[in-house]
Design a protein around this motif. Structure first.
Motif, mmCIF file in Angstrom:
data_model
loop_
_atom_site.group_PDB
_atom_site.id
_atom_site.type_symbol
_atom_site.label_atom_id
_atom_site.label_comp_id
_atom_site.label_asym_id
_atom_site.label_seq_id
_atom_site.Cartn_x
_atom_site.Cartn_y
_atom_site.Cartn_z
ATOM 1 N N UNK A 1 39.917 42.977 14.157
ATOM 2 C CA UNK A 1 39.230 43.009 15.451
ATOM 3 C C UNK A 1 39.185 41.609 16.064
ATOM 4 N N UNK A 2 39.382 41.574 17.385
ATOM 5 C CA UNK A 2 39.314 40.307 18.122
ATOM 6 C C UNK A 2 37.883 40.108 18.611
ATOM 7 N N UNK A 3 37.338 38.914 18.399
ATOM 8 C CA UNK A 3 35.921 38.671 18.697
ATOM 9 C C UNK A 3 35.695 37.882 19.987
ATOM 10 N N UNK A 4 36.756 37.540 20.684
ATOM 11 C CA UNK A 4 36.581 36.640 21.819
ATOM 12 C C UNK A 4 36.784 37.254 23.187
ATOM 13 N N UNK A 5 36.570 38.567 23.306
ATOM 14 C CA UNK A 5 36.783 39.228 24.608
ATOM 15 C C UNK A 5 35.915 38.626 25.714
ATOM 16 N N UNK A 6 34.728 38.186 25.360
ATOM 17 C CA UNK A 6 33.806 37.667 26.381
ATOM 18 C C UNK A 6 34.260 36.338 26.981
ATOM 19 N N UNK A 7 35.232 35.686 26.338
ATOM 20 C CA UNK A 7 35.733 34.403 26.841
ATOM 21 C C UNK A 7 37.011 34.544 27.676
ATOM 22 N N UNK A 8 37.532 35.763 27.749
ATOM 23 C CA UNK A 8 38.824 35.974 28.412
ATOM 24 C C UNK A 8 38.694 36.100 29.928
ATOM 25 N N UNK A 9 39.723 35.603 30.598
ATOM 26 C CA UNK A 9 39.893 35.861 32.026
ATOM 27 C C UNK A 9 41.089 36.806 32.158
ATOM 28 N N UNK A 10 40.857 37.991 32.748
ATOM 29 C CA UNK A 10 41.863 39.063 32.722
ATOM 30 C C UNK A 10 42.240 39.490 34.142
ATOM 31 N N UNK A 11 43.549 39.805 34.303
ATOM 32 C CA UNK A 11 44.051 40.374 35.560
ATOM 33 C C UNK A 11 44.631 41.750 35.279
ATOM 34 N N UNK A 12 44.178 42.746 36.017
ATOM 35 C CA UNK A 12 44.712 44.117 35.901
ATOM 36 C C UNK A 12 45.530 44.401 37.155
ATOM 37 N N UNK A 13 46.792 44.779 36.944
ATOM 38 C CA UNK A 13 47.722 44.968 38.057
ATOM 39 C C UNK A 13 48.263 46.394 38.068
ATOM 40 N N UNK A 14 47.945 47.136 39.124
ATOM 41 C CA UNK A 14 48.447 48.503 39.278
ATOM 42 C C UNK A 14 48.285 48.903 40.738
ATOM 43 N N UNK A 15 49.201 49.723 41.248
ATOM 44 C CA UNK A 15 49.121 50.112 42.656
ATOM 45 C C UNK A 15 48.147 51.266 42.895
ATOM 46 N N UNK A 16 47.585 51.856 41.827
ATOM 47 C CA UNK A 16 46.605 52.944 41.981
ATOM 48 C C UNK A 16 45.195 52.438 41.673
#
Length: 543
Positions: free
Chosen positions: A2-17
């Motif tokens: 399990x990855x424990x650092x999700x709260x430190x991530x900056x994420x981009x979600x790319x989809x046309x819907x």
């Protein structure tokens, strides 16, 4: 793990819907991600990435009318925006083999098939992000351009028996090749292969031999990788490099044709095939590949106006060889050239584009439209203070010849021959339009092909002779001697084995082509007349 650092991530979600973006954003929020941006198009995503980096990008493959997710990944890498430590995940509902292979060929950090569940997404992200986290020193060094530190960190993890030591070996091998530490790389790959036959280690061993200059051993290794792992497309690319060094152009084309069968949506590989097959005189393959290039290049970072021009050039050459094969593609090529010119502010390119359009129109039989273009170009030439580049001059002469302006063609070819007499590279380009090549390299090439062809003719191996002279004709379409040698070989085959329609048509075509440029003063005029008579007799005999 399990990855424990999700709260430190900056994420981009790319989809046309919208619905998919919202669904994935909710999943990420449930994992603990605090910073989530979304984009509905590739263009929007690229702007956002330019404004700041993302630790994780989740992108759909199909993004509607704009760039695809794959093209976004290619552009981010090409422009150096995507850091080594960043994670790019492609998501797709596409199930076709060509789409899946195109995605894996681009090597995203992960590839997920729609529909995706929160559990499946987290499992995949846990694996990839944990790996990045545990190797953060290595990736940080690479992002800083500190290859030596990255190599040192890899060695440390391998020697300590780190759980990711196998992955570190793969990274280390690539880095050792990058800094030309070939003996160290070879020792690493041998140690891996002694335990397990992994494709990346075999590929690395082949690359070592290639860089050491042992091309025979490299070729053998690359062939073995292709045979054992036919989806390992890097092996095809490296094998092409080996054949390019060996100047084995036919072998290059064969390997590229196999590679594009495996992954037909790879733009750069299709372009390489188009270029190599054109060099080999196989314009049917070149046109087919360039058509794919032009279509794949739309919205791609690898799109160039020259692709449209080379597509049209290959089509003109195909039309000279086989008018029926080129006929159905003319309209598409004219449209592509027109679109490229509309979007280009390069005056030289636009001149060349118009002249190639004139050539295509001539092949269509629309000499009126072709001549209008030529008249306009003459007016442009008269206004210019400097001579136009050689490539433009050559396309002008070719267009003049195709519209039947023989006197002007002769004058311009004479002028160019004088101007380029000490320019070997320029002469090599001019040779395509001359009755006899002037460059040293092409004179040697024609002499060799003629020697081989004549040897086959004299031993009555007419098919081999025809093959040799057909190849020479594709390279030097105006060469009188080559054309006559081809006719003589065709007549030999027909006298020995009968007059097939295809052979007769080829002989007529070559004789008609020679008629355009030969006169009674030409040194081969007598031979030309004799071959005409033999051909006429054969036709009457088989009527």
């Amino acid at each position: 793990m399990a990855f424990r650092g999700y709260n430190k991530l900056k994420v981009l979600v790319l989809d046309d819907f919208d619905s998919f973006r919202m669904t994935v954003a909710k999943m990420l929020d449930s994992f603990g991600v605090k910073s989530i941006d979304t984009a509905s198009s590739g263009e929007e995503a690229l702007r956002m990435c330019q404004g700041g980096s993302y630790d994780l990008i989740l992108s759909d493959f199909n993004l509607g009318a704009g760039r695809s997710g794959l093209q976004v990944l290619e552009e981010l890498r090409h422009r150096g925006i995507l850091r080594k430590r960043d994670v790019f995940v492609l998501v797709s509902a596409e199930t076709s083999k060509s789409i899946v292979l195109a995605a894996t060929d681009a090597e995203p950090d992960a590839y997920l098939s729609k529909p995706i569940t929160a559990r499946a997404l987290q499992q995949r992200l846990d694996r990839v992000l944990s790996q990045r986290d545990q190797l953060q020193e290595v990736y940080k060094a690479l992002d800083n351009g500190d290859v030596d530190t990255a190599i040192h960190d890899c060695y440390e993890k391998i020697n300590s028996g780190h759980r990711l030591s196998g992955f570190c070996q793969k990274i280390l091998g690539e880095l050792l090749l990058e800094v030309n530490q070939l003996d160290e790389a070879e020792a690493l790959y041998r140690s891996v292969l002694e335990i397990r036959s992994l494709d990346w280690a075999q590929l690395g061993m082949a690359k070592v031999q290639q860089l050491k200059g042992d091309l025979e051993t490299a070729e053998r290794w690359f062939k073995e990788v292709v045979e054992q792992h036919p989806l390992c497309l890097k092996a095809y690319d490296n094998l092409v490099e080996v054949y390019q060094t060996l100047e084995a152009k036919d072998a290059m084309q064969d390997v590229l044709m196999e590679a594009v069968k495996v992954s037909p949506l790879a733009l750069l590989r299709q372009e390489k095939l188009a270029q190599v097959s054109a060099t080999n005189g196989d314009f049917e393959t070149s046109v087919r590949a360039y058509r794919k290039v032009v279509r794949l290049a739309d919205k791609s970072i690898h799109k160039k106006s020259s692709q449209a021009l080379e597509f049209a050039h290959s089509l003109v050459r195909l039309g000279e060889q086989d008018p029926s094969a080129a006929k159905d593609v003319h309209r598409e090529a004219l449209r592509v050239l027109d679109e490229a010119s509309t979007n280009s502010d390069d005056a030289v390119y636009n001149m060349q584009s118009k002249l190639v359009q004139a050539q295509l129109l001539s092949q269509q039989g629309n000499t009126k439209a072709a001549n209008q273009i030529l008249d306009s170009f003459r007016q442009t030439l008269n206004k210019l203070e400097e001579p136009v580049p050689l490539e433009v001059e050559l396309d002008f002469v070719k267009a003049l010849g195709m519209t039947g302006v023989k006197a002007e063609v002769k004058d311009r070819l004479n002028e160019l021959s004088v101007r380029l007499k000490d320019d070997e590279e320029g002469l090599k380009k001019l040779d395509q339009l001359l009755d006899e090549p002037m460059s040293k390299m092409n004179r040697k090439l024609v002499a060799k092909i003629n020697k081989d062809g004549i040897k086959n003719y004299e031993s009555k191996n007419f098919k081999a002779a025809i093959s040799a002279f057909m190849h020479a004709k594709s390279l030097f379409p105006n060469h009188v001697g080559v054309r006559l040698n081809l006719v003589q070989s065709l007549l030999g085959e027909m006298e020995e084995y009968g007059c097939e329609r295809e052979l007769m048509d080829e002989a007529i075509g070559s004789l008609n082509k020679v008629t355009e440029s030969i006169d009674a003063q030409h040194p081969q005029f007598k031979r030309f007349r004799q071959l005409q008579e033999i051909h006429r007799s054969l036709v009457l005999r088989n009527a």
